[in-house]
Enzyme design. Structure first.
Site, PDB file in Angstrom:
ATOM      1  N   THR A 182      41.992  47.934 -94.966  1.00  0.00           N
ATOM      2  CA  THR A 182      43.045  47.702 -95.950  1.00  0.00           C
ATOM      3  C   THR A 182      43.446  46.237 -95.888  1.00  0.00           C
ATOM      4  O   THR A 182      43.386  45.634 -94.828  1.00  0.00           O
ATOM      5  CB  THR A 182      44.253  48.580 -95.581  1.00  0.00           C
ATOM      6  OG1 THR A 182      43.854  49.924 -95.646  1.00  0.00           O
ATOM      7  CG2 THR A 182      45.437  48.352 -96.492  1.00  0.00           C
ATOM      8  N   ARG A 210      45.522  61.784-103.454  1.00  0.00           N
ATOM      9  CA  ARG A 210      46.321  61.332-102.300  1.00  0.00           C
ATOM     10  C   ARG A 210      46.732  59.871-102.512  1.00  0.00           C
ATOM     11  O   ARG A 210      45.919  59.024-102.850  1.00  0.00           O
ATOM     12  CB  ARG A 210      45.501  61.476-101.019  1.00  0.00           C
ATOM     13  CG  ARG A 210      46.222  61.004 -99.752  1.00  0.00           C
ATOM     14  CD  ARG A 210      45.862  59.571 -99.396  1.00  0.00           C
ATOM     15  NE  ARG A 210      46.404  59.167 -98.102  1.00  0.00           N
ATOM     16  CZ  ARG A 210      46.393  57.916 -97.661  1.00  0.00           C
ATOM     17  NH1 ARG A 210      45.858  56.958 -98.382  1.00  0.00           N
ATOM     18  NH2 ARG A 210      46.897  57.623 -96.497  1.00  0.00           N
ATOM     19  N   VAL A 211      47.998  59.605-102.309  1.00  0.00           N
ATOM     20  CA  VAL A 211      48.484  58.221-102.378  1.00  0.00           C
ATOM     21  C   VAL A 211      49.018  57.846-100.995  1.00  0.00           C
ATOM     22  O   VAL A 211      49.730  58.635-100.368  1.00  0.00           O
ATOM     23  CB  VAL A 211      49.596  58.087-103.438  1.00  0.00           C
ATOM     24  CG1 VAL A 211      50.187  56.678-103.419  1.00  0.00           C
ATOM     25  CG2 VAL A 211      49.052  58.411-104.831  1.00  0.00           C
ATOM     26  N   ASP A 213      50.577  54.578 -98.267  1.00  0.00           N
ATOM     27  CA  ASP A 213      51.772  53.740 -98.185  1.00  0.00           C
ATOM     28  C   ASP A 213      51.660  52.430 -98.959  1.00  0.00           C
ATOM     29  O   ASP A 213      52.674  51.844 -99.343  1.00  0.00           O
ATOM     30  CB  ASP A 213      52.041  53.383 -96.721  1.00  0.00           C
ATOM     31  CG  ASP A 213      50.880  52.570 -96.128  1.00  0.00           C
ATOM     32  OD1 ASP A 213      49.733  53.047 -96.223  1.00  0.00           O
ATOM     33  OD2 ASP A 213      51.115  51.469 -95.597  1.00  0.00           O
ATOM     34  N   THR A 233      49.291  48.109 -92.592  1.00  0.00           N
ATOM     35  CA  THR A 233      47.936  48.653 -92.639  1.00  0.00           C
ATOM     36  C   THR A 233      47.769  49.732 -91.570  1.00  0.00           C
ATOM     37  O   THR A 233      48.250  49.572 -90.448  1.00  0.00           O
ATOM     38  CB  THR A 233      46.875  47.554 -92.439  1.00  0.00           C
ATOM     39  OG1 THR A 233      45.596  48.179 -92.327  1.00  0.00           O
ATOM     40  CG2 THR A 233      47.122  46.714 -91.196  1.00  0.00           C
ATOM     41  N   GLY A 234      47.112  50.820 -91.954  1.00  0.00           N
ATOM     42  CA  GLY A 234      46.922  51.916 -91.008  1.00  0.00           C
ATOM     43  C   GLY A 234      47.038  53.249 -91.731  1.00  0.00           C
ATOM     44  O   GLY A 234      46.794  53.319 -92.938  1.00  0.00           O
ATOM     45  N   GLY A 236      48.554  55.738 -93.806  1.00  0.00           N
ATOM     46  CA  GLY A 236      49.633  55.638 -94.769  1.00  0.00           C
ATOM     47  C   GLY A 236      50.733  56.652 -94.565  1.00  0.00           C
ATOM     48  O   GLY A 236      51.919  56.342 -94.733  1.00  0.00           O
TER      49      GLY A 236
HETATM   50  N1  GLY Z   1      47.329  52.282 -95.318  1.00  0.00           N
HETATM   51  C1  GLY Z   1      46.434  52.665 -96.318  1.00  0.00           C
HETATM   52  C2  GLY Z   1      46.471  54.070 -96.618  1.00  0.00           C
HETATM   53  O1  GLY Z   1      46.773  54.909 -95.777  1.00  0.00           O
HETATM   54  O2  GLY Z   1      46.173  54.408 -97.728  1.00  0.00           O
END
Ligand code: GLY
Length: 313
Positions: A182, A210-211, A213, A233-234, A236
């Site tokens: 990301t 799916r969305v 963060d 980043t990680g 979400g």
């Molecule tokens: N941090 C990116 C996601 O989980 O979509």
């Protein structure tokens, strides 16, 4: 020069185990990209560009680099398709724009900026966002723009294991499939304005719709001139539950911390409350840079107060 007259810039390319980075050549590939992006951002700001222009320009370059999990290098969902999320935020007035679950767009962060500047809204998703992209005259790229052999193999591995995977997963899956991240950028310009941008393909084998963060203001992105700019980043879901970007800003606003302390406190909270997996980059209103993470590594780089560029995992 006092910090009020200088710029600061940070970018990240994802967090995770990054166990695939076993040789200097792979490490160099990531760090070289991060350094090139930082120097581009430096140019933008030295030519008088704003923090907002710098984060958009940096995020677009990272989206255009297939080693990162955003734009053309995005991971595939359960149906073998990309669904892209991105957001951008302007610390001057808390203006924000975001898109989620879009496809066929090379630079989702650019579309997010158009949502911010050309619509009445903060977030558009899926077909509605694509119609808005058409309305704005954004070019659609073909599906095969996104399919790299690595991505297809990464999805195959995730399906075999019946799991979703972080872009740089802390898992036993050991191969080139862990080499994507990301992306995000945060900046403070010489006027003291802050901005943040985050863009991602999400996590491998994610459910359709799916969305994460990245496009959620306060979770994966935040900027407020009074406090700081943050990009996460990680995983979400961990960031959404802990609203980590706004939490870090609140540590500054309500507890008088600087960005370095607030970033550390935010990551401690993230770990303690949700056992969060990932990291953040933070620039505060004085131009201090901080990068903290709970994973083994986070690909990131920074230019603090107009100084030299540093890049590391
Ligand atoms: N941090 C990116 C996601 O989980 O979509």
């Amino acid at each position: 020069m006092s910090s009020s007259g200088t710029y600061s810039l940070m970018v990240h390319g994802g967090a995770g185990a990054l166990d695939n980075v076993k040789d200097d050549k792979t490490a160099f590939r990531y760090l070289d990209s991060i350094r090139t992006v930082l120097e581009h951002g430096r140019q933008v700001m030295e030519l008088g560009g704003s923090a907002l222009q710098a984060v958009e320009a940096c995020a677009m370059l990272l989206e255009d680099d297939p080693v990162f999990n955003a734009g053309c290098g995005s991971v595939l969902n359960e149906n073998g398709k990309v669904e892209l999320d991105a957001a951008i935020m302007d610390g001057r007035d808390l203006a924000a724009g975001a898109v989620a679950a879009v496809d066929n767009i090379a630079n989702p962060v650019q579309l997010a900026r158009l949502v911010m500047t050309e619509s009445e809204h903060v977030m558009l998703i899926a077909e509605g966002a694509m119609r808005f992209a058409d309305h704005c005259g954004m070019e659609r790229v073909p599906e095969d723009y996104f399919y790299t052999p690595d991505r297809v193999e990464q999805l195959r591995m995730a399906r075999l294991r019946h799991k979703v995977m972080l872009d740089h997963d802390d898992s036993e899956i050991d191969s080139e499939d862990q080499k994507y991240g990301t992306i995000g950028a945060v900046a403070r310009d010489s006027q003291g304005n802050l901005a943040a941008a985050t863009s991602t393909g999400g996590i491998v084998n994610k459910r359709m719709g799916r969305v994460g963060d990245s496009p959620i203001v306060g979770a994966g992105v935040y900027a407020d001139n009074e406090t700081c700019a943050v990009s996460a980043t990680g995983f979400g879901e961990d960031f959404m539950r802990s609203v980590i970007a706004k939490t870090i800003s609140d540590f500054m606003l309500m507890q008088g911390m600087d960005g370095i302390k607030a970033s550390a406190a935010g990551i401690e909270y993230f770990k303690r409350k949700v056992n969060g997996r990932g990291g953040v980059i933070v620039i505060d209103n004085a131009g201090n840079c901080a990068g903290d993470f709970t994973t083994k590594k986070m690909i990131h780089g920074w230019i603090e107060k107009g100084g030299q560029a540093y890049c590391r995992f």
